[in-house]
Design an enzyme around this catalytic site. Structure first.
Site, PDB file in Angstrom:
ATOM      1  CG  ASP A  18      -4.465  22.430 -20.864  1.00 11.37           C
ATOM      2  OD1 ASP A  18      -4.690  21.241 -20.562  1.00 11.37           O
ATOM      3  OD2 ASP A  18      -3.891  22.755 -21.919  1.00 11.37           O
ATOM      4  CG  ASN A  66     -12.393  17.253 -21.956  1.00 12.51           C
ATOM      5  OD1 ASN A  66     -12.600  18.180 -21.176  1.00 12.51           O
ATOM      6  ND2 ASN A  66     -11.265  17.189 -22.667  1.00 12.51           N
ATOM      7  CB  SER A 194      -9.385  24.435 -26.326  1.00  9.19           C
ATOM      8  OG  SER A 194      -7.994  24.292 -26.454  1.00  9.19           O
TER       9      SER A 194
HETATM   10  C1  FPP Z   1      -7.153  19.734 -18.373  1.00  5.36           C
HETATM   11  O1  FPP Z   1      -6.073  18.943 -17.985  1.00  5.36           O
HETATM   12  C2  FPP Z   1      -8.263  19.704 -17.487  1.00  5.36           C
HETATM   13  C3  FPP Z   1      -9.464  19.067 -17.732  1.00  5.36           C
HETATM   14  C4  FPP Z   1      -9.720  18.187 -18.856  1.00  5.36           C
HETATM   15  C5  FPP Z   1     -10.609  19.245 -16.889  1.00  5.36           C
HETATM   16  C6  FPP Z   1     -10.479  20.161 -15.717  1.00  5.36           C
HETATM   17  C7  FPP Z   1     -10.953  19.430 -14.533  1.00  5.36           C
HETATM   18  C8  FPP Z   1     -10.621  19.704 -13.268  1.00  5.36           C
HETATM   19  C9  FPP Z   1      -9.792  20.871 -12.897  1.00  5.36           C
HETATM   20  C10 FPP Z   1     -11.077  18.838 -12.143  1.00  5.36           C
HETATM   21  C11 FPP Z   1     -12.549  18.677 -11.966  1.00  5.36           C
HETATM   22  C12 FPP Z   1     -13.343  19.916 -12.128  1.00  5.36           C
HETATM   23  C13 FPP Z   1     -14.133  20.475 -11.183  1.00  5.36           C
HETATM   24  C14 FPP Z   1     -14.910  21.701 -11.512  1.00  5.36           C
HETATM   25  C15 FPP Z   1     -14.256  19.943  -9.847  1.00  5.36           C
HETATM   26  P1  FPP Z   1      -5.542  17.901 -19.032  1.00  5.36           P
HETATM   27  O2  FPP Z   1      -5.971  16.559 -18.590  1.00  5.36           O
HETATM   28  O3  FPP Z   1      -5.961  18.265 -20.417  1.00  5.36           O
HETATM   29  O4  FPP Z   1      -3.999  18.120 -18.867  1.00  5.36           O
HETATM   30  P2  FPP Z   1      -2.877  17.801 -19.940  1.00  5.36           P
HETATM   31  O5  FPP Z   1      -3.134  18.696 -21.129  1.00  5.36           O
HETATM   32  O6  FPP Z   1      -1.619  18.161 -19.218  1.00  5.36           O
HETATM   33  O7  FPP Z   1      -2.963  16.348 -20.270  1.00  5.36           O
END
Ligand code: FPP
Length: 238
Positions: A18, A66, A194
């Site tokens: 996250d 998501n 989550s």
């Molecule tokens: C959370 O950050 C992360 C995700 C929704 C997805 C995780 C994805 C990656 C690390 C990249 C692609 C994955 C792979 C396996 C190549 P957020 O957007 O919720 O962050 P925030 O809470 O700060 O907005």
């Protein structure tokens, strides 16, 4: 660098990655840039896991929830995922990493599904580490799907109600072939689960760090493992 005891490694580490969005916001960048940087962190942690000798690594890459994000962000995440599978394929083969996916992957775009299933097939005889990506994954949905499977077995007369045990439920989850996680890491400082691996984390040790996912590297990964090794696990006993 933190030293860890190689004789007492967590067999299975699960990670809620996250903080990509906040990482980008802090730098006045688009959220997608955060996901790109987050993909680099994925690459580093997969590599580190293999070096350390972790047998199972499970990453929460895309939740059922998501899908509610803006179309452009969902599409960028799908592209990053596909590119990641393609760019990491040779390293997975060289390092004996078997790819696995859990979740309602039938909901992924066709191009991603194709690359995903090809990579899963081509890496299926690798034996040194299992990398599981949770994609279109939700823990409650997983439990609901498991209950449906069990209800179906009872309806067909294959099993009786008395045969419904914890082991049967575990065996009907998407993670049937994977041991429960020993350690769950969550980055970006949120104290919540989550909807991740709800059934499987009953006795899992939790490590929550304020570090945002793109900044999470091998040093802190080792620190999390060392922290885990300092804990006494009682599994409800004394
Ligand atoms: C959370 O950050 C992360 C995700 C929704 C997805 C995780 C994805 C990656 C690390 C990249 C692609 C994955 C792979 C396996 C190549 P957020 O957007 O919720 O962050 P925030 O809470 O700060 O907005």
């Amino acid at each position: 660098m933190t030293s860890i005891d190689p004789a007492n490694l967590p067999k299975h580490i699960a990670i809620i990655m996250d903080g990509n969005g906040r990482w980008a916001k802090k730098r006045l960048l688009n959220r997608i840039e955060g996901h790109k940087k987050g993909t680099d962190a994925v690459r580093n942690i997969v590599r580190a896991s293999r070096e350390i000798g972790i047998e199972y690594l499970t990453l929460y890459a895309f939740s059922e929830e998501n899908w509610k994000r803006p179309k452009s962000e969902v599409s960028a995440l799908m592209t990053l995922l596909k590119e990641f599978l393609i760019s990491e394929f040779s390293e997975m083969q060289e390092n004996g990493i078997r790819l696995n996916a859990i979740g309602r992957t039938e909901k992924l775009p066709e191009a991603v599904r194709k690359t995903l299933s090809e990579t899963i097939t081509k890496t299926s005889s690798n034996r040194d580490m299992v990398l599981t990506l949770a994609l279109s994954y939700g823990g409650r949905q997983e439990i609901a799907d498991s209950v449906k499977r069990i209800a179906f077995l009872i309806e067909k007369g294959d099993i009786s109600v008395n045969e419904v045990t914890e082991d049967l439920i575990s065996g009907c989850l998407y993670t049937a072939q994977i041991p429960d996680p020993d350690l769950l890491i969550r980055t970006s400082g949120e104290y919540r689960i989550s909807n991740f691996l709800l059934w499987q984390i009953a006795y899992t040790e939790l490590y929550i760090t304020p570090t945002l996912w793109p900044d999470f590297g091998k040093d802190e990964y080792l620190a999390a493992i060392a922290d885990f090794q300092g804990r006494e696990r009682r599994f409800g006993g004394t």
